[in-house]
Design an enzyme around this catalytic site. Structure first.
Site, mmCIF file in Angstrom:
data_model
loop_
_atom_site.group_PDB
_atom_site.id
_atom_site.type_symbol
_atom_site.label_atom_id
_atom_site.label_comp_id
_atom_site.label_asym_id
_atom_site.label_seq_id
_atom_site.Cartn_x
_atom_site.Cartn_y
_atom_site.Cartn_z
ATOM 1 N N ARG A 141 0.809 -1.242 0.000
ATOM 2 C CA ARG A 141 0.000 0.000 0.000
ATOM 3 C C ARG A 141 0.828 1.271 0.000
ATOM 4 N NH1 ARG A 141 -2.666 -3.124 3.547
ATOM 5 N NH2 ARG A 141 -4.450 -4.182 2.603
ATOM 6 N N LYS A 157 2.276 11.677 -10.516
ATOM 7 C CA LYS A 157 1.509 10.747 -11.345
ATOM 8 C C LYS A 157 2.399 9.568 -11.694
ATOM 9 C CE LYS A 157 -1.733 13.771 -13.776
ATOM 10 N NZ LYS A 157 -2.157 14.233 -15.109
ATOM 11 N N GLU A 176 8.865 20.282 -24.216
ATOM 12 C CA GLU A 176 8.110 20.491 -22.961
ATOM 13 C C GLU A 176 8.606 21.760 -22.256
ATOM 14 O OE1 GLU A 176 5.447 18.918 -21.818
ATOM 15 O OE2 GLU A 176 5.447 16.919 -22.705
ATOM 16 N N LYS A 228 6.221 23.646 -12.846
ATOM 17 C CA LYS A 228 5.435 22.432 -12.606
ATOM 18 C C LYS A 228 5.161 22.256 -11.113
ATOM 19 C CE LYS A 228 4.172 17.864 -13.637
ATOM 20 N NZ LYS A 228 4.258 16.660 -14.440
ATOM 21 N N GLU A 259 -5.596 17.764 -10.772
ATOM 22 C CA GLU A 259 -6.073 18.276 -12.048
ATOM 23 C C GLU A 259 -7.526 18.729 -11.991
ATOM 24 O OE1 GLU A 259 -4.116 16.228 -15.197
ATOM 25 O OE2 GLU A 259 -5.537 16.960 -16.694
ATOM 26 N N ARG A 261 -4.054 22.619 -12.944
ATOM 27 C CA ARG A 261 -3.089 21.659 -13.498
ATOM 28 C C ARG A 261 -3.322 21.415 -14.991
ATOM 29 N NH1 ARG A 261 -0.360 16.302 -10.554
ATOM 30 N NH2 ARG A 261 0.964 15.776 -12.311
ATOM 31 N N ASN A 308 -1.430 20.776 -19.792
ATOM 32 C CA ASN A 308 -1.839 20.039 -20.991
ATOM 33 C C ASN A 308 -1.783 20.901 -22.246
ATOM 34 O OD1 ASN A 308 -2.366 17.674 -19.625
ATOM 35 N ND2 ASN A 308 -4.449 18.302 -19.115
ATOM 36 N N HIS A 346 -1.301 19.460 -25.651
ATOM 37 C CA HIS A 346 -1.460 18.014 -25.514
ATOM 38 C C HIS A 346 -2.750 17.471 -26.122
ATOM 39 C CE1 HIS A 346 2.075 18.383 -23.092
ATOM 40 N NE2 HIS A 346 2.075 17.118 -22.732
ATOM 41 N N HIS A 369 -1.641 14.534 -28.245
ATOM 42 C CA HIS A 369 -2.017 13.152 -27.913
ATOM 43 C C HIS A 369 -2.728 12.482 -29.082
ATOM 44 C CE1 HIS A 369 -1.912 13.702 -23.250
ATOM 45 N NE2 HIS A 369 -0.769 13.289 -23.727
ATOM 46 N N HIS A 401 7.217 11.893 -27.787
ATOM 47 C CA HIS A 401 6.116 12.637 -27.172
ATOM 48 C C HIS A 401 6.227 14.157 -27.414
ATOM 49 C CE1 HIS A 401 3.106 13.874 -24.300
ATOM 50 N NE2 HIS A 401 4.014 14.561 -23.631
HETATM 51 N N1 LIG Z 1 4.153 10.815 -14.733
HETATM 52 C C1 LIG Z 1 4.001 11.906 -15.439
HETATM 53 O O1 LIG Z 1 3.522 12.936 -14.958
HETATM 54 C C2 LIG Z 1 4.461 11.905 -16.866
HETATM 55 C C3 LIG Z 1 4.589 13.120 -17.566
HETATM 56 C C4 LIG Z 1 5.079 13.081 -18.872
HETATM 57 C C5 LIG Z 1 5.431 11.869 -19.446
HETATM 58 N N2 LIG Z 1 5.297 10.714 -18.741
HETATM 59 C C6 LIG Z 1 5.668 9.406 -19.324
HETATM 60 O O2 LIG Z 1 7.067 9.401 -19.573
HETATM 61 C C7 LIG Z 1 7.339 8.453 -20.591
HETATM 62 C C8 LIG Z 1 8.366 9.021 -21.538
HETATM 63 O O3 LIG Z 1 9.544 9.296 -20.831
HETATM 64 P P1 LIG Z 1 10.930 9.591 -21.566
HETATM 65 O O4 LIG Z 1 10.723 10.553 -22.664
HETATM 66 O O5 LIG Z 1 11.899 9.907 -20.497
HETATM 67 O O6 LIG Z 1 11.266 8.212 -22.307
HETATM 68 P P2 LIG Z 1 12.027 6.885 -21.855
HETATM 69 O O7 LIG Z 1 11.964 6.661 -20.406
HETATM 70 O O8 LIG Z 1 11.544 5.811 -22.761
HETATM 71 O O9 LIG Z 1 13.546 7.224 -22.240
HETATM 72 C C9 LIG Z 1 13.880 7.461 -23.585
HETATM 73 C C10 LIG Z 1 15.122 6.671 -23.998
HETATM 74 O O10 LIG Z 1 16.280 7.287 -23.449
HETATM 75 C C11 LIG Z 1 17.098 6.311 -22.811
HETATM 76 N N3 LIG Z 1 17.801 7.042 -21.755
HETATM 77 C C12 LIG Z 1 17.295 7.463 -20.576
HETATM 78 N N4 LIG Z 1 18.203 8.205 -19.922
HETATM 79 C C13 LIG Z 1 19.318 8.223 -20.697
HETATM 80 C C14 LIG Z 1 20.586 8.856 -20.577
HETATM 81 N N5 LIG Z 1 20.880 9.639 -19.548
HETATM 82 N N6 LIG Z 1 21.475 8.660 -21.574
HETATM 83 C C15 LIG Z 1 21.170 7.919 -22.666
HETATM 84 N N7 LIG Z 1 19.983 7.320 -22.839
HETATM 85 C C16 LIG Z 1 19.061 7.470 -21.862
HETATM 86 C C17 LIG Z 1 16.146 5.258 -22.364
HETATM 87 O O11 LIG Z 1 16.810 4.040 -22.192
HETATM 88 C C18 LIG Z 1 15.145 5.234 -23.511
HETATM 89 O O12 LIG Z 1 15.606 4.427 -24.549
HETATM 90 C C19 LIG Z 1 6.017 8.123 -21.240
HETATM 91 O O13 LIG Z 1 5.628 6.829 -20.859
HETATM 92 C C20 LIG Z 1 5.053 9.136 -20.653
HETATM 93 O O14 LIG Z 1 3.739 8.639 -20.535
HETATM 94 C C21 LIG Z 1 4.827 10.718 -17.470
HETATM 95 ZN ZN LIG Z 2 3.817 16.054 -22.163
#
Ligand SMILES: NC(=O)c1ccc[n+]([C@@H]2O[C@H](COP(=O)([O-])OP(=O)(O)OC[C@H]3O[C@@H](n4cnc5c(N)ncnc54)[C@H](O)[C@@H]3O)[C@@H](O)[C@H]2O)c1
Ligand SMILES: [Zn+2]
Length: 381
Positions: A138, A160, A202, A244, A254, A258, A262, A265, A269, A282
Site C-alpha cells: 500500500r 503521477k 516540454e 510544474k 487536475e 493543473r 496540458n 497536448h 495526444h 512525445h
Molecule cells: N508521470 C508523469 O507525470 C508523466 C509526464 C510526462 C510523461 N510521462 C511518461 O514518460 C514516458 C516518456 O519518458 P521519456 O521521454 O523519459 O522516455 P524513456 O523513459 O523511454 O527514455 C527514452 C530513452 O532514453 C534512454 N535514456 C534514458 N536516460 C538516458 C541517458 N541519460 N542517456 C542515454 N539514454 C538514456 C532510455 O533508455 C530510452 O531508450 C512516457 O511513458 C510518458 O507517458 C509521465
Molecule cells: Zn507532455
C-alpha cells in the site's frame, strides 16, 4: 467561455557559470511534501540527500539496461554495491509485467514498509517503478533520479505514476508523490539528440504557459541549449521545474489549474494515438499541438500573430519534426474527441493568450478544429 486564466511567472532567470549549488524546490500537496534538488553533479550528493530526507537504508534501485550501462557505475560508486532491478527499455514495457518484476524482486529480498525505491531512468522507468512504489504494501517511499530531459522537467514531478494497458496509454495509475527528486543535468550528456529535443519541447511549453523569460532564454540561447551548456541548461530546467512544482502544489489532482500543463497536448495526444505512438517522440507531437493551439488562439483574436510567429520560429529552430501532412483528418478528429480532456461532452482546450499566460476554453467547435488541422497540413483524404 474562459474558465481559468493563469498569469506569468515574472521573476528573472539568472544564467550563471556556477551551477554547482543545487537549487531546492518544494512541492506540497494535501498530505505529502516532496523536495526537488537540481544541480550539476547532484548525484554525488545522493547518499547525504537520502539520509537528510529519512529515506531508509533499505533502498531498491530500479533502472533499465541502457541507463545502467551508461550511469550504473556512477550510481554504484555513490550508493555502494547496489544490485539494480532492471526493467526492459521502451514504452512497450511500461506495463503490469514490468511492475510485477519489481514486486518479485522486492518480495524475494524481504522488502518491508520501511523500504524505498530509487528510480534511475527516464519517464518509463519512473512511471513504472513509481507505480510499484505506490502499490507495494500500500505504498513505500519513492525517490526519482530522472535521466532524460523529459523526466527531469516533467514526469518525475507531480506524483503521477502508472503503466499502459494494451488497450490504451496510462490507463492504470495512481498518485504517489516522491519523497525526493534529484535532478542532475550532467546525466543528460549521454542522452541521444532526438530524446533531448523531445524534452526541450516540454520546456518550450512551460515558457508558453507561464514564463516569457524562459521562452526568451530558449530563443536567444538555442545553440548553448543544444550544446547542453550547464550555464543555460540548468536555469532552463530549474524554471521548468519551478512552474510544474508550483502548479502541482496548487492543484495536485487536475481539478483546474493543473490543466494548463496540458497545453499542446489535446492535439499532440491525438497525433500520437493515430500514429500508434511510433512516429513521434512525445515532445514532437506536443510541438505540433502547441502550433495548433497558437493558431486557434490567433484565429479567435486571443493571441497576437507576432507571438505565434515567435513560437513557430523557436519550434523551427529546435529542428525538424516528423511529417503530419499524410495523417487522415477524420482519424485525428476522432482521437481528439476520445481524449480524456473531454468533460461532459465539452472539449477543454488550453490556449496561450500571450507568451507566458494561458486560458482554458471549452467551446471549441468542430469546424474550428478542422480549420486548425488543415492549416497544420492535414488533408481530408
Ligand atoms: N508521470 C508523469 O507525470 C508523466 C509526464 C510526462 C510523461 N510521462 C511518461 O514518460 C514516458 C516518456 O519518458 P521519456 O521521454 O523519459 O522516455 P524513456 O523513459 O523511454 O527514455 C527514452 C530513452 O532514453 C534512454 N535514456 C534514458 N536516460 C538516458 C541517458 N541519460 N542517456 C542515454 N539514454 C538514456 C532510455 O533508455 C530510452 O531508450 C512516457 O511513458 C510518458 O507517458 C509521465
Ligand atoms: Zn507532455
Amino acid at each position: 467561455m474562459a474558465l481559468i486564466q493563469a498569469r506569468q511567472h515574472r521573476h528573472p532567470i539568472v544564467t550563471s557559470t556556477d551551477t554547482r549549488d543545487p537549487v531546492r524546490l518544494d512541492v506540497t500537496t494535501g498530505r505529502t511534501a516532496s523536495t526537488i534538488l537540481i544541480g550539476g553533479g547532484s548525484v554525488e550528493q545522493l547518499p547525504a540527500l537520502l539520509d537528510a530526507h529519512s529515506v531508509s537504508a533499505r533502498r531498491f534501485v530500479v533502472s533499465s539496461p541502457t541507463i545502467w550501462r551508461l550511469h550504473g557505475a556512477e550510481v554504484q560508486r555513490v550508493l555502494g554495491a547496489v544490485e539494480p532491478i532492471l526493467l526492459p527499455d521502451g514504452e512497450r514495457y511500461k506495463n503490469l509485467q514490468s511492475v510485477t518484476k519489481v514486486y518479485d524482486a522486492l518480495i524475494r529480498a524481504n522488502a518491508d514498509r520501511g523500504s524505498a525505491i530509487v528510480a534511475v531512468g527516464g519517464g518509463v522507468v519512473g512511471d513504472t517503478a513509481g507505480f510499484a512504489a505506490a502499490t507495494f504494501l500500500r505504498g513505500i517511499t519513492l525517490v526519482h533520479v530522472p535521466t532524460t530531459l523529459l523526466a527531469q522537467v516533467d514526469s518525475s514531478i507531480g506524483g503521477k505514476v502508472g503503466v499502459n494497458h494494451t488497450l490504451g496509454k496510462n490507463l492504470i495509475g495512481a498518485f504517489h508523490q516522491p519523497r525526493l527528486v534529484v535532478i542532475d543535468p550532467l546525466l543528460l550528456q549521454t542522452l541521444p539528440r532526438r530524446e533531448f529535443r523531445s524534452g526541450l519541447y516540454e520546456v518550450v511549453k512551460y515558457g508558453m504557459i507561464a514564463s516569457r523569460n524562459l521562452f526568451d532564454l530558449l530563443s536567444h540561447k538555442t545553440k548553448a541549449v543544444f550544446d547542453r551548456e550547464p550555464s543555460v541548461l540548468v536555469p532552463a530546467i530549474v524554471e521548468s521545474c519551478r512552474i510544474k512544482a508550483d502548479v502541482v502544489s496548487k492543484d495536485e489532482r487536475e481539478g483546474g489549474l493543473r490543466r494548463i500543463l496540458n497545453y499542446g497536448h489535446t492535439i499532440g495526444h491525438a497525433l500520437e494515438a493515430v500514429t500508434k505512438y511510433r512516429r513521434y517522440r512525445h515532445g514532437e507531437a506536443i510541438a505540433y499541438g502547441m502550433l495548433a493551439a497558437a493558431d486557434l488562439a490567433v484565429a479567435r483574436g486571443a493571441l497576437a500573430e507576432g507571438e505565434r510567429q515567435a513560437l513557430v520560429q523557436l519550434i523551427g529552430a529546435l529542428g525538424p519534426l516528423p511529417p503530419v501532412t499524410d495523417l487522415p483528418m477524420q482519424e485525428v478528429l476522432d482521437a481528439v474527441k476520445r481524449d480524456k480532456k473531454v468533460l461532459n461532452g465539452r472539449l477543454h482546450f488550453v490556449i496561450a493568450i500571450e507568451i507566458g499566460a494561458t486560458m482554458t476554453i471549452d467551446d471549441v467547435t468542430e469546424p474550428e478544429l478542422v480549420a486548425v488541422l488543415e492549416r497544420l497540413g492535414l488533408s481530408h483524404s
